[in-house]
Design a protein around this motif. Structure first.
Motif, PDB file in Angstrom:
ATOM      1  N   ILE A   1      10.196  -4.999   9.947  1.00 22.00           N
ATOM      2  CA  ILE A   1       9.531  -4.282   8.859  1.00 22.00           C
ATOM      3  C   ILE A   1       8.224  -4.984   8.475  1.00 22.00           C
ATOM      4  O   ILE A   1       7.211  -4.330   8.208  1.00 22.00           O
ATOM      5  CB  ILE A   1      10.481  -4.164   7.652  1.00 22.00           C
TER       6      ILE A   1
ATOM      7  N   TYR B   1      21.031   3.553  -4.017  1.00 19.20           N
ATOM      8  CA  TYR B   1      21.808   4.677  -3.491  1.00 19.20           C
ATOM      9  C   TYR B   1      21.390   5.035  -2.066  1.00 19.20           C
ATOM     10  O   TYR B   1      21.606   6.127  -1.601  1.00 19.20           O
ATOM     11  CB  TYR B   1      21.691   5.897  -4.418  1.00 19.20           C
ATOM     12  N   TYR B   2      20.790   4.053  -1.366  1.00 19.22           N
ATOM     13  CA  TYR B   2      20.407   4.287   0.024  1.00 19.22           C
ATOM     14  C   TYR B   2      21.502   3.804   0.966  1.00 19.22           C
ATOM     15  O   TYR B   2      22.140   2.795   0.723  1.00 19.22           O
ATOM     16  CB  TYR B   2      19.116   3.539   0.336  1.00 19.22           C
ATOM     17  N   GLY B   3      21.694   4.502   2.062  1.00 22.97           N
ATOM     18  CA  GLY B   3      22.580   4.022   3.116  1.00 22.97           C
ATOM     19  C   GLY B   3      24.010   4.466   2.960  1.00 22.97           C
ATOM     20  O   GLY B   3      24.373   5.186   2.018  1.00 22.97           O
TER      21      GLY B   3
ATOM     22  N   ARG C   1      15.736   1.956  -5.302  1.00 25.27           N
ATOM     23  CA  ARG C   1      16.726   2.864  -4.725  1.00 25.27           C
ATOM     24  C   ARG C   1      17.430   2.217  -3.538  1.00 25.27           C
ATOM     25  O   ARG C   1      18.452   2.692  -3.074  1.00 25.27           O
ATOM     26  CB  ARG C   1      16.137   4.240  -4.384  1.00 25.27           C
TER      27      ARG C   1
ATOM     28  N   LEU D   1       5.911   4.268  -8.564  1.00 23.61           N
ATOM     29  CA  LEU D   1       6.368   4.730  -7.251  1.00 23.61           C
ATOM     30  C   LEU D   1       7.012   3.574  -6.470  1.00 23.61           C
ATOM     31  O   LEU D   1       8.080   3.719  -5.877  1.00 23.61           O
ATOM     32  CB  LEU D   1       5.195   5.311  -6.452  1.00 23.61           C
TER      33      LEU D   1
ATOM     34  N   ASP E   1       9.960  -0.282   0.020  1.00 21.15           N
ATOM     35  CA  ASP E   1      11.385  -0.094   0.315  1.00 21.15           C
ATOM     36  C   ASP E   1      12.088  -1.425   0.566  1.00 21.15           C
ATOM     37  O   ASP E   1      13.293  -1.552   0.345  1.00 21.15           O
ATOM     38  CB  ASP E   1      11.543   0.774   1.578  1.00 21.15           C
TER      39      ASP E   1
ATOM     40  N   HIS F   1       0.739   7.606  -0.604  1.00 19.92           N
ATOM     41  CA  HIS F   1       1.350   6.270  -0.503  1.00 19.92           C
ATOM     42  C   HIS F   1       2.768   6.290   0.048  1.00 19.92           C
ATOM     43  O   HIS F   1       3.499   5.327  -0.100  1.00 19.92           O
ATOM     44  CB  HIS F   1       1.333   5.551  -1.864  1.00 19.92           C
TER      45      HIS F   1
ATOM     46  N   ARG G   1      27.210   9.996   3.244  1.00 24.37           N
ATOM     47  CA  ARG G   1      26.214  10.357   2.261  1.00 24.37           C
ATOM     48  C   ARG G   1      24.986  10.888   3.016  1.00 24.37           C
ATOM     49  O   ARG G   1      24.576  10.294   4.023  1.00 24.37           O
ATOM     50  CB  ARG G   1      25.835   9.082   1.512  1.00 24.37           C
TER      51      ARG G   1
ATOM     52  N   ALA H   1       5.741  -3.859  10.929  1.00 27.34           N
ATOM     53  CA  ALA H   1       5.404  -2.447  10.738  1.00 27.34           C
ATOM     54  C   ALA H   1       4.474  -2.260   9.538  1.00 27.34           C
ATOM     55  O   ALA H   1       3.477  -1.533   9.623  1.00 27.34           O
ATOM     56  CB  ALA H   1       6.680  -1.615  10.549  1.00 27.34           C
TER      57      ALA H   1
ATOM     58  N   SER I   1      22.413   8.980   5.535  1.00 29.60           N
ATOM     59  CA  SER I   1      21.514   7.927   5.055  1.00 29.60           C
ATOM     60  C   SER I   1      21.775   6.603   5.778  1.00 29.60           C
ATOM     61  O   SER I   1      22.925   6.176   5.913  1.00 29.60           O
ATOM     62  CB  SER I   1      21.733   7.731   3.551  1.00 29.60           C
TER      63      SER I   1
ATOM     64  N   LEU J   1       0.809  -1.221   0.000  1.00 29.37           N
ATOM     65  CA  LEU J   1       0.000   0.000   0.000  1.00 29.37           C
ATOM     66  C   LEU J   1       0.837   1.263   0.000  1.00 29.37           C
ATOM     67  O   LEU J   1       0.283   2.357  -0.029  1.00 29.37           O
ATOM     68  CB  LEU J   1      -0.968  -0.017   1.196  1.00 29.37           C
ATOM     69  N   GLY J   2       2.158   1.105   0.043  1.00 28.92           N
ATOM     70  CA  GLY J   2       2.959   2.319   0.057  1.00 28.92           C
ATOM     71  C   GLY J   2       4.444   2.042   0.003  1.00 28.92           C
ATOM     72  O   GLY J   2       4.878   0.888  -0.126  1.00 28.92           O
ATOM     73  N   THR J   3       5.198   3.124   0.129  1.00 32.28           N
ATOM     74  CA  THR J   3       6.650   3.038  -0.046  1.00 32.28           C
ATOM     75  C   THR J   3       7.331   2.348   1.131  1.00 32.28           C
ATOM     76  O   THR J   3       8.409   1.781   0.960  1.00 32.28           O
ATOM     77  CB  THR J   3       7.254   4.441  -0.226  1.00 32.28           C
ATOM     78  N   THR J   4       6.740   2.404   2.311  1.00 28.55           N
ATOM     79  CA  THR J   4       7.357   1.718   3.458  1.00 28.55           C
ATOM     80  C   THR J   4       7.494   0.239   3.145  1.00 28.55           C
ATOM     81  O   THR J   4       8.502  -0.393   3.464  1.00 28.55           O
ATOM     82  CB  THR J   4       6.483   1.884   4.720  1.00 28.55           C
TER      83      THR J   4
ATOM     84  N   ARG K   1      10.348   2.539  -7.933  1.00 27.54           N
ATOM     85  CA  ARG K   1      11.373   3.523  -7.593  1.00 27.54           C
ATOM     86  C   ARG K   1      11.920   3.265  -6.196  1.00 27.54           C
ATOM     87  O   ARG K   1      13.118   3.300  -5.953  1.00 27.54           O
ATOM     88  CB  ARG K   1      10.768   4.925  -7.659  1.00 27.54           C
ATOM     89  N   HIS K   2      11.026   3.016  -5.234  1.00 31.02           N
ATOM     90  CA  HIS K   2      11.477   2.812  -3.860  1.00 31.02           C
ATOM     91  C   HIS K   2      12.251   1.523  -3.691  1.00 31.02           C
ATOM     92  O   HIS K   2      13.252   1.479  -2.991  1.00 31.02           O
ATOM     93  CB  HIS K   2      10.302   2.900  -2.875  1.00 31.02           C
TER      94      HIS K   2
END
Lengths: 235, 235, 235, 235
Positions: free
Chosen positions: A193, A231-233, A224, A217, A124, B174, B76, A196, B48, A118-121, A220-221
């Motif tokens: 997670i 490019y996270y972290g 990334r 969307l 991810d 979202h 970063r 959550a 990050s 339902l979303g980016t959380t 994309r999450h």
């Protein structure tokens, strides 16, 4: 013959187990985490029914991947050991497994529903819904029950290691979540997670008919944080 | 060229970031707070993917407002940095930005619904519903995604700094809540309040068809805390 | 005549009482645990209305099973003492009793509904729904009210000690949960589990029409922890 | 002229205020408790907008009952001070007042619904529903707003001190709960119980059409804690 695993692995497994009650994912002695040593062909897991506040590295049990025999440790391993073993055998890329009875993930498992995206959380970490298995058959319950608990997950994912990596979590029907990852710590984080996003999904559903998020969307999450373009972290 | 910001700003940003897990608004490393130094043309933000329990002032990253370049720090910056930058550029009056994935605010974002004004707890801080953006387009997701995440907020508020000040919070569809304020600490407090009113609103909606509060009550509460006639608090 | 019970029993009862607020099952002074000494014909219970943070082993009250007389202790015993006594007299196998007003178990009691069996978390401990009593009659409320509160539980279970052992918990209509076990600690653990499964059941029901779990799964979970074939835990 | 109140009163008011965040009833600086000294004609209350973690007895403000003038203290008193004063003037038997924005009680206030009596947890303390006021009129909001917030409670209870004693709590429409008691500590305890029974009621309502508890059960619980026949607690 006793098999000795690196202290670092035992320490990671201990800490991941102790993180379960700290994160509010466990009641009493519920829940367990393991970590594998592929080279030695063994994994290290929490003993059965030991309370978290007196759990030490000494209490951990080392189990052989090939047949489930205890090869180090004085205590009986978690009753869920065979489920962990089944997952390690089916999915060569995973290094740790966590099982909890966290409230909201269990609610979805008890309703025999996937946790929807339902979303980016959610996106991810999980590249798709957290799927819920069908019921185990009477035969699967009668013999090798715990191994078969892993089996229904593996069958649901068609023994596909890539799928297991893309959504490192599953709900066993009327039971609860199993999560995995590159190591014990990562499998624990996925358990956090999973709970959550289950709670967020349940609250979203309370607000009325769900709204589907756009695929671009979610992609994309997920990308990334995962794959070559991530490019996270920080290292 | 390294740009040095006042220690007080770094300290405020550090403390606001550490307040996020303490307030129960974050899971694992999720969430981030920044604070701006308008004169120096930079803002300070969380790195990050660093875990809160080992975050120090040294880890914070200083980013240039004009182009997003890192001008101080070894790590970063948060992946959400460009969203913060977009908000700072659009709304000159704001001094701090906070982003969380707090459960109930995310539920409204995932349902793509505004958080409605149902009582004085809301009206004390937000002079109207906390609005939820439309979805980002495929193009907005494909390039400069994080900057465009700020863009949909700015567009929704018609780039109006006054509106941003009257309701210092928005939900990205979202995704989740972004809040802002005169500084880092204030933006964090608005994140706390956004989550609290989202939970209250969700519980109220559970009790049946919502009842609209009278406008005169809401205005009274907003104005006793904001504007020339405010009489809440101590200096 | 004062009756002295073993220090170990007093200590277990004290610790089980203190575990109630630690587990989030109690508000203010609510809740109480007792433990029985069958040989001495007495049980030890929390005093009435004493706050948990100043409760000591000295404050515990020893009560005679046969008539409810206080045989040791300076304070008045819990108002629920007679309910405990009734349960001890009816069910010879139980060694401890716990009463709480934990939120979700109370919700089922207030809705006068059994807590249904929706998964293995429930079946691990309770071999069937946690049943809710009918209302007490005006006569049962008028005289010996607390004893009759135990009576409606005993009547619901047809005074069957085996049934009490298979599902060591009951909800008293519009009141709340009573749980029991082999000792004080076990009865407390059952109170924790009763609340956990009540919350999971409520969340599952929120997700829509409940799905019945297969009997063979539930039996498997109950029998792996109970009876001659049990293989959970470590000695 | 400075009016000095007994240290014991200041200490009780301080502790009751500090108990609010400890009990999870407050967000940020929200909430306030006061205690009255009828003989001196004053009450002691929390200052406005001071954070709980730096609140000391020195910060408390002493206010005159007759006209609301500050007669001791350097800070501005809580914005809700006039509401407290109104309640003290209307109900001579009360010695303490607490106001919170606790989540579930606010949900009922925002839905403009009484908290219904669904079980003994409620009846142990409140001899009837916790009533919700009608909306304040535009005139009541325009002038002496805070005093009028007390006024709508007093009017709802027909200025009846006995009713105020039997149900020491009220919800102000679209605002939140005010509770009172024989002193500051008791009024705080009633705020805790008001929130607990609001949450239980909301969860019960989630389980379907509410079931009315029998009057004889509720009466029994109320009278075992209140009035000449009370037998709960220890001196």
């Amino acid at each position: 013959m006793t098999v000795t695993v690196p202290d670092a692995l035992r320490q990671e497994v201990l800490e991941a187990n102790l993180a379960i009650p700290a994160a509010g994912l466990a009641t009493l002695t519920w829940g367990n985490v393991s970590g594998v040593d592929r080279e030695a062909g063994v994994f290290v897991i929490k003993p059965s029914g030991v309370s978290y506040d007196r759990l030490t590295a000494r209490d951990l049990v080392t189990v052989r991947l090939s047949d489930g025999a205890v090869v180090d440790g004085d205590l009986r391993p978690s009753t869920d050991t065979e489920t962990h073993r089944c997952l390690y055998l089916a999915f060569p890329s995973i290094g740790g497994v966590t099982h909890t009875h966290s409230t909201h993930a269990v609610a979805f498992a008890q309703a025999r529903r996937d946790i929807p995206v339902l979303g980016t959380t959610h996106a991810d970490t999980f590249n798709g819904p957290v799927p819920c298995t069908p019921n185990l058959t009477p035969e699967q319950c009668a013999e090798d029950y715990e191994y078969n608990t892993g089996r229904v997950i593996v069958d649901m994912l068609a023994s596909d290691d890539d799928r297991a990596a893309e959504v490192p979590a599953a709900l066993v029907a009327h039971h609860g979540p199993f999560t995995w990852g590159s190591g014990a710590r990562k499998s624990f984080e996925h358990a956090v997670i999973c709970e959550a996003v289950a709670e967020m999904a349940l609250r979203t559903l309370e607000l009325g008919s769900p709204v589907t998020p756009p695929r671009h969307l979610l992609d994309r999450h997920y990308t990334r944080k995962h794959g070559p373009g991530a490019y996270y972290g920080n290292p």
